[in-house]
Design an enzyme around this catalytic site. Structure first.
Site, PDB file in Angstrom:
ATOM      1  N   ASP A  98      40.004  16.610  33.736  1.00 16.13           N
ATOM      2  CA  ASP A  98      41.107  16.758  32.794  1.00 16.13           C
ATOM      3  C   ASP A  98      41.923  15.475  32.829  1.00 16.13           C
ATOM      4  O   ASP A  98      42.336  15.027  33.900  1.00 16.13           O
ATOM      5  CB  ASP A  98      41.976  17.953  33.236  1.00 16.13           C
ATOM      6  CG  ASP A  98      42.442  18.792  32.072  1.00 16.13           C
ATOM      7  OD1 ASP A  98      43.063  18.214  31.161  1.00 16.13           O
ATOM      8  OD2 ASP A  98      42.204  20.015  32.078  1.00 16.13           O
ATOM      9  N   ASP A 203      44.224  16.523  27.716  1.00 18.30           N
ATOM     10  CA  ASP A 203      45.306  17.490  27.581  1.00 18.30           C
ATOM     11  C   ASP A 203      46.298  17.092  26.481  1.00 18.30           C
ATOM     12  O   ASP A 203      46.782  15.951  26.458  1.00 18.30           O
ATOM     13  CB  ASP A 203      46.037  17.567  28.925  1.00 18.30           C
ATOM     14  CG  ASP A 203      47.055  18.683  28.987  1.00 18.30           C
ATOM     15  OD1 ASP A 203      46.640  19.851  28.951  1.00 18.30           O
ATOM     16  OD2 ASP A 203      48.261  18.376  29.062  1.00 18.30           O
ATOM     17  N   GLU A 257      42.404  18.222  23.369  1.00 20.01           N
ATOM     18  CA  GLU A 257      43.094  19.492  23.146  1.00 20.01           C
ATOM     19  C   GLU A 257      44.149  19.274  22.070  1.00 20.01           C
ATOM     20  O   GLU A 257      44.943  18.335  22.158  1.00 20.01           O
ATOM     21  CB  GLU A 257      43.757  19.975  24.435  1.00 20.01           C
ATOM     22  CG  GLU A 257      44.284  21.396  24.290  1.00 20.01           C
ATOM     23  CD  GLU A 257      45.493  21.700  25.147  1.00 20.01           C
ATOM     24  OE1 GLU A 257      45.740  22.868  25.421  1.00 20.01           O
ATOM     25  OE2 GLU A 257      46.214  20.754  25.529  1.00 20.01           O
ATOM     26  N   HIS A 329      42.262  28.698  30.809  1.00 18.54           N
ATOM     27  CA  HIS A 329      43.346  29.001  31.758  1.00 18.54           C
ATOM     28  C   HIS A 329      44.685  29.225  31.054  1.00 18.54           C
ATOM     29  O   HIS A 329      45.669  29.540  31.716  1.00 18.54           O
ATOM     30  CB  HIS A 329      43.458  27.849  32.738  1.00 18.54           C
ATOM     31  CG  HIS A 329      43.844  26.574  32.054  1.00 18.54           C
ATOM     32  ND1 HIS A 329      42.999  25.921  31.174  1.00 18.54           N
ATOM     33  CD2 HIS A 329      44.995  25.870  32.060  1.00 18.54           C
ATOM     34  CE1 HIS A 329      43.627  24.874  30.686  1.00 18.54           C
ATOM     35  NE2 HIS A 329      44.835  24.805  31.203  1.00 18.54           N
ATOM     36  N   ASP A 330      44.747  29.017  29.744  1.00 21.72           N
ATOM     37  CA  ASP A 330      46.007  29.155  29.010  1.00 21.72           C
ATOM     38  C   ASP A 330      46.132  30.455  28.236  1.00 21.72           C
ATOM     39  O   ASP A 330      47.135  30.676  27.560  1.00 21.72           O
ATOM     40  CB  ASP A 330      46.157  28.007  27.997  1.00 21.72           C
ATOM     41  CG  ASP A 330      46.494  26.703  28.680  1.00 21.72           C
ATOM     42  OD1 ASP A 330      47.097  26.747  29.769  1.00 21.72           O
ATOM     43  OD2 ASP A 330      46.165  25.647  28.116  1.00 21.72           O
TER      44      ASP A 330
HETATM   45  C1  NOJ Z   1      47.722  22.299  27.976  1.00 22.29           C
HETATM   46  C2  NOJ Z   1      47.192  22.814  29.253  1.00 22.29           C
HETATM   47  O1  NOJ Z   1      45.964  23.432  29.054  1.00 22.29           O
HETATM   48  C3  NOJ Z   1      48.238  23.729  29.826  1.00 22.29           C
HETATM   49  O2  NOJ Z   1      47.773  24.453  30.928  1.00 22.29           O
HETATM   50  C4  NOJ Z   1      49.435  22.908  30.154  1.00 22.29           C
HETATM   51  O3  NOJ Z   1      50.474  23.766  30.586  1.00 22.29           O
HETATM   52  C5  NOJ Z   1      49.921  22.101  28.968  1.00 22.29           C
HETATM   53  N1  NOJ Z   1      48.854  21.501  28.228  1.00 22.29           N
HETATM   54  C6  NOJ Z   1      50.832  20.997  29.421  1.00 22.29           C
HETATM   55  O4  NOJ Z   1      50.094  20.078  30.178  1.00 22.29           O
END
Ligand code: NOJ
Ligand code: CA
Length: 572
Positions: A98, A203, A257, A329-330
């Site tokens: 990442d 990210d 992302e 994970h989000d």
């Molecule tokens: C996206 C990530 O997947 C998430 O877990 C994170 O909290 C935010 N970006 C900020 O880095």
């Protein structure tokens, strides 16, 4: 260097803290990952994406990085990482890390220097601005909210300025307009690529270029009122091109992302040979039961999900390549969102088929292949995720307690972060000691060991799907077509290559129902490639679906059982 063919591949995502504890301290680590590499390989994936494994004070569990060129001591050492990397490569697995460069931790040495005064070499590494004064009172430079915690600005007494943080207070945004910062990013990329890493998931990479004036955002919108001025910003393309040059030298993969980036904008980044990113993690398919974020919840609407699926499939067709996912994970667990915990096995397997056979490179998140479900902890004090805790204490503070907790139960990222359920022993086989976070109490029933033994388990169904995707050229390269978009309980799509046509039929219903098939698909003649109900789908066409199975069918109508999925093929 030439890039490897990521289109043929699929990836497994590891959020290491909850994956496997190899050294008995209750926290997942690289020793545990090493032990489980054969398991990962056995799924039929071709690579791993690691969520951050770097040193971090864990304000946002790894996404607040304090040292980009090291391993978090909780997760092991650099030597152990090299061992994992070498073994993964021996097994033919690519390794993606990442790359989190929109922000650092406020404990990163750059920030510690930067905050001291306006003259030091790091003073311009972050986005510092003078206060505005209203009625002689010091106010932040604009009205933006952060996505995680209150206003997007925090005051630094030492230099008497505010710094910007689009996420948590402990995640100050880097100033990417500073060429030195971009050189740092390239240096970080090279550091890992030189070691043999195969690419990055980047990210919130679409946030790195801010509008130069940082204008006020919308007045009455929480959390994302400044979005317009920091998403897909004016220099984003230029900066991404710079990073692309580095990646190209190594033939590395780059997956961006992009929260809330519409498909037409995404195409600017991911299409063509001179693309700046290879794939995009879009958010549209995460919004079939909510508005923007899971906390603004509504009932699951299959039509909304289908629209999102087909929009990305159709718009990218022939121009770019999709990243396919239903969990990470989000987001909470997908069975609990789009499926049914009651029809756990059926919906878990159906959900696999509903996305793995689309055109794109699939990602499977740890535990998704086991059908792990959401956890419902009784008190907010038991939660860890900064976003959940903030939502509870701010946005929903005027609601009754039960409603606030219900929102957490359907929305919290922590549901995806419970320890991986390896077996039915204490702590779900994740650790020999009490884990850092709560294990889902359903682990005696939902765990890898039990599912290994069951040929019809969700785990083994994922294996079948990933293998099938490799066997059938049409699933890799074929065109995509959705049928009957208005059906509210069924999703049907076809992948077609030459005269080969594969139809994926998915029921999103707890009830049995008839499903009229598109022209040309005669279940008597089609070859059934897959069916998630045991004893069906012997591979002998309709012969695998005997009439005695609980429903009658005519030539072009299939009787679907709850959450059934059937994949059939016709040729010629
Ligand atoms: C996206 C990530 O997947 C998430 O877990 C994170 O909290 C935010 N970006 C900020 O880095
Ligand atoms: Ca450990």
């Amino acid at each position: 260097m030439e890039q490897y063919d990521f289109r043929k591949m699929s990836f497994y995502q590891i959020w290491i803290r909850s994956f496997c504890d190899g050294n008995g301290d209750g926290i997942g680590d690289l020793y545990g990952v090493y032990e489980k590499l054969d398991y990962i390989k056995s799924l039929g994936v071709d690579g791993i994406w690691f969520s951050p494994i770097y040193p971090s004070p864990n304000a946002d569990y790894g996404y607040d990085i304090s040292d980009y060129r090291n391993i978090h001591p909780d997760y092991g050492t650099m030597e152990q990482f090299r061992k994992v990397l070498a073994r993964a490569h021996e097994l033919g697995l690519k390794v993606l890390l990442d790359l989190v460069v929109n922000h650092t931790s406020d404990e990163h040495p750059w920030f510690l220097e930067s905050r001291k005064n306006r003259e030091n070499p790091y003073s311009d590494y972050y986005i510092w601005r003078d206060p505005r004064f209203r009625k002689k009172k010091k106010r932040p430079p604009n009205n933006w909210f952060s996505q995680f915690e209150g206003l997007a600005w925090e005051y630094g007494e030492e230099r008497q300025q505010y710094y910007l943080h689009v996420f948590a207070k402990k995640q100050p945004d880097l100033n990417m307009d500073n060429p030195k910062v971009r050189e740092e990013v390239k240096g970080i990329m090279r550091f890992w690529l030189d070691m043999g890493v195969d690419g990055f998931r980047e990210d919130v990479i679409t946030y790195i270029s801010k509008h130069p004036q940082l204008p006020d955002g919308l007045p009455f919108v929480p959390a994302i009122n400044g979005l317009k001025f920091y998403k897909d910003g004016p220099n984003l393309m230029t900066y991404l091109k710079e990073f692309r040059e580095v990646a190209k030298e190594y033939g590395a993969l780059q997956i961006g992302e992009a929260p809330m980036t519409p498909v037409n904008v995404a195409l600017n980044y991911v299409s063509g040979n001179d693309r700046v990113l290879d794939m995009m993690i879009q958010f549209d398919t995460m919004m079939a039961d909510c508005i923007m974020v899971e906390y603004v919840h509504h009932r699951f609407l299959l039509r909304k999900l289908k629209r999102a699926f087909s929009k990305w499939q159709n718009k990218l067709s022939g121009k770019a390549w999709n990243a396919l996912y239903l969990e990470n994970h989000d987001h909470p667990r997908v069975i609990s969102r789009y499926g049914s915990e009651r029809y756990w096995r059926e919906s878990g397997t159906m959900l696999a088929a509903c996305y793995l056979f689309q055109q794109g490179t699939p990602f499977v998140y740890q535990g998704q292949e086991l059908g792990m479900t959401n956890i419902a902890l009784p008190s907010i004090d038991m939660y860890e995720d900064v976003a959940s805790i903030n939502a509870y204490h701010t946005f929903h503070k005027h609601e009754p307690e039960a409603k606030r907790m219900r929102r957490i139960h359907v929305a919290s990222r922590d549901s995806a972060r419970t320890p991986m359920q390896w077996n039915d022993s204490e702590n779900a086989g994740f650790s020999t000691v009490k884990p850092w976070f709560y294990v889902n109490p359903n682990y005696p029933r939902i765990n890898a060991e039990a599912e290994e033994k069951d040929p019809d388990s969700i785990l083994n169904f994922y294996r079948k799907c990933l293998a099938l995707r490799k066997q059938e050229e049409a699933l890799l390269r074929g065109s995509y077509r959705e049928y009957y978009p208005l059906r509210g309980r069924q999703y049907l799509y076809e992948r077609r290559l030459g005269d080969e046509r594969i139809l994926v039929i998915c029921s999103f219903s707890e009830k049995e129902q008839n499903c009229r098939l598109p022209k040309g698909f005669d279940p008597e003649k089609a070859l059934i490639l897959l069916d998630n109900y045991p004893a069906a789908g012997s591979g002998n066409g309709a012969g695998g679906r005997p009439d005695g199975r609980g429903g009658k069918k005519t030539a072009a109508v299939l009787r679907l059982r709850p959450y059934e999925t059937v994949v059939m093929k016709i040729s010629g």
